[in-house]
Design a protein around this motif. Sequence first.
Motif, PDB file in Angstrom:
ATOM      1  N   SER A  84      38.949  35.091  42.087  1.00 15.59           N
ATOM      2  CA  SER A  84      39.304  35.811  43.490  1.00 15.59           C
ATOM      3  C   SER A  84      40.303  34.696  44.152  1.00 15.59           C
ATOM      4  CB  SER A  84      38.093  36.024  44.556  1.00 15.59           C
ATOM      5  OG  SER A  84      38.299  36.311  45.725  1.00 15.59           O
ATOM      6  N   ASP A  85      40.118  33.380  44.095  1.00 21.72           N
ATOM      7  CA  ASP A  85      40.886  32.312  44.546  1.00 21.72           C
ATOM      8  C   ASP A  85      42.348  32.395  43.956  1.00 21.72           C
ATOM      9  OD1 ASP A  85      39.405  31.399  46.718  1.00 21.72           O
ATOM     10  OD2 ASP A  85      38.211  29.789  45.418  1.00 21.72           O
ATOM     11  N   LEU A  86      42.334  32.810  42.617  1.00 23.20           N
ATOM     12  CA  LEU A  86      43.831  33.052  42.002  1.00 23.20           C
ATOM     13  C   LEU A  86      44.473  34.146  42.925  1.00 23.20           C
ATOM     14  CD1 LEU A  86      42.573  32.517  38.263  1.00 23.20           C
ATOM     15  CD2 LEU A  86      43.511  30.788  40.089  1.00 23.20           C
ATOM     16  N   ARG A 157      50.796  30.926  50.251  1.00 22.99           N
ATOM     17  CA  ARG A 157      49.667  29.971  50.695  1.00 22.99           C
ATOM     18  C   ARG A 157      49.216  30.384  52.283  1.00 22.99           C
ATOM     19  NH1 ARG A 157      53.033  24.410  49.560  1.00 22.99           N
ATOM     20  NH2 ARG A 157      53.920  25.041  47.609  1.00 22.99           N
ATOM     21  N   ARG A 158      48.240  29.688  52.762  1.00 22.71           N
ATOM     22  CA  ARG A 158      47.670  30.279  53.895  1.00 22.71           C
ATOM     23  C   ARG A 158      48.510  29.927  55.099  1.00 22.71           C
ATOM     24  NH1 ARG A 158      41.121  28.287  53.682  1.00 22.71           N
ATOM     25  NH2 ARG A 158      40.879  29.063  51.521  1.00 22.71           N
ATOM     26  N   GLY A 159      49.612  29.111  54.924  1.00 18.80           N
ATOM     27  CA  GLY A 159      50.071  28.378  56.124  1.00 18.80           C
ATOM     28  C   GLY A 159      51.532  28.904  56.656  1.00 18.80           C
ATOM     29  N   MET A 223      44.957  34.720  51.837  1.00 16.69           N
ATOM     30  CA  MET A 223      43.666  34.188  51.381  1.00 16.69           C
ATOM     31  C   MET A 223      42.772  35.255  51.084  1.00 16.69           C
ATOM     32  SD  MET A 223      41.634  32.697  55.008  1.00 16.69           S
ATOM     33  CE  MET A 223      40.500  31.817  54.024  1.00 16.69           C
ATOM     34  N   ASP A 224      41.651  34.773  50.110  1.00 16.33           N
ATOM     35  CA  ASP A 224      40.712  35.948  50.094  1.00 16.33           C
ATOM     36  C   ASP A 224      39.449  35.858  50.916  1.00 16.33           C
ATOM     37  OD1 ASP A 224      39.981  33.565  48.794  1.00 16.33           O
ATOM     38  OD2 ASP A 224      38.475  34.396  47.459  1.00 16.33           O
ATOM     39  N   LEU A 225      38.499  36.827  51.177  1.00 18.63           N
ATOM     40  CA  LEU A 225      37.665  37.071  52.217  1.00 18.63           C
ATOM     41  C   LEU A 225      36.315  36.494  51.405  1.00 18.63           C
ATOM     42  CD1 LEU A 225      38.764  40.244  54.275  1.00 18.63           C
ATOM     43  CD2 LEU A 225      38.599  37.664  55.161  1.00 18.63           C
ATOM     44  N   SER A 226      35.929  35.355  51.488  1.00 19.63           N
ATOM     45  CA  SER A 226      34.534  34.780  51.046  1.00 19.63           C
ATOM     46  C   SER A 226      33.704  34.777  52.004  1.00 19.63           C
ATOM     47  CB  SER A 226      34.857  33.767  49.951  1.00 19.63           C
ATOM     48  OG  SER A 226      35.327  32.700  50.622  1.00 19.63           O
ATOM     49  N   ASP A 227      33.978  34.124  53.029  1.00 18.98           N
ATOM     50  CA  ASP A 227      32.977  33.759  53.853  1.00 18.98           C
ATOM     51  C   ASP A 227      32.869  34.728  55.407  1.00 18.98           C
ATOM     52  OD1 ASP A 227      32.410  31.807  52.248  1.00 18.98           O
ATOM     53  OD2 ASP A 227      33.738  30.266  53.272  1.00 18.98           O
TER      54      ASP A 227
END
Length: 345
Positions: A84-86, A157-159, A223-227
């Motif tokens: 998922s982070d890929l 990226r996130r930024g 980004m992925d939603l993990s948390d």
Amino acid sequence: MDSEDKLVERIARSMSEFISSSKPIGRSSSILELGVGDDSAVVRPGAGHDWTLSSDAFLEGVHFLGDVHPADSVGYKALVRAASDLAAMGATPRFFLMTLAIPMIRTGAWLNRFLQGMKRAARMLDIRLVGGDTTKFPLVMASMTVIGEVARGTEIRRGGARPGDLIYVTGTLGAAELGLELVKQGHLRRKNLQKWIRPHLYPRTRIQLGAWLARKRLATSMMDLSDGLSTDLPRLCKASGVGARLRSKDIPQLDIAKIPRGPTRNQRFDALAMALHGGEDYELLFTVPARHLKKMQRAPGFRALRAIGIITADRSILLENSDGTLSRLRSRGWDPFRKGRRKRG
Ligand SMILES: [Mg+2]
């Protein structure tokens, strides 16, 4: 041959379909020159591509319960979580390494089912096992290192989120949280709840969408939603130096009324709270400049996409409630280092 060698051989035999070979993999430009069996793997990166690398630990007693969660779900999820982070970078999965620690009692049928689940994930992701390590340990610990591929300079990226960008999410948020809740209440095998439990046991990933957004250069951040949205969105905003304003009515939520009555009769599930704070959905969160709105209609899985708000220059993260009032969104998602029980609602 000692028992560790035997175990490694069994894993290699079971995964043989995903341990290969010198031919190019999928549409990959990377070539696996030497895979499992030597001291380390040799991979030739494709021209004009970069790799994205990530790792993820899946631990008994922390992320799953050894005597509750089905072994094939553990194997499936261990790999999908990492991959998922890929997806979250817009990368395409290529290779993975697995460090697996297990107690003796789990080396039989449990391990077979674990590998079945992992194979299902590997097939879905089109990813190859290129190495790892296996050892004995009192609890199950699966650590996956994943390698993805992306055309040079296109990773998301996130930024990069900018004021005015639209905020998108995929899927139904809170679905994994509801599944976990039902499993915790002992409903794992209840037939009429399987549909609601599955997102917790077998989450999907949005590889195709992520790769499409990267290829088309449409997303400014992802980004992925993990948390949980309330924890992950502030991370994206912080990385981008921006804030956000969400509309609660647009956040894709579970239709609680459709959950079969019976075991869940007297419960009051809060769909919005689950969507905001529930973890492990592995959906994508990303931002797109408003001028690309039309192009987004050609996104793979467009119907699973939802615009939920807008990026703001003001760094606070606000939620527009259904009555039109604004409140500050507080982070109440998953954090293994937070003390005490999470309060919800
Ligand atoms: Mg992530």
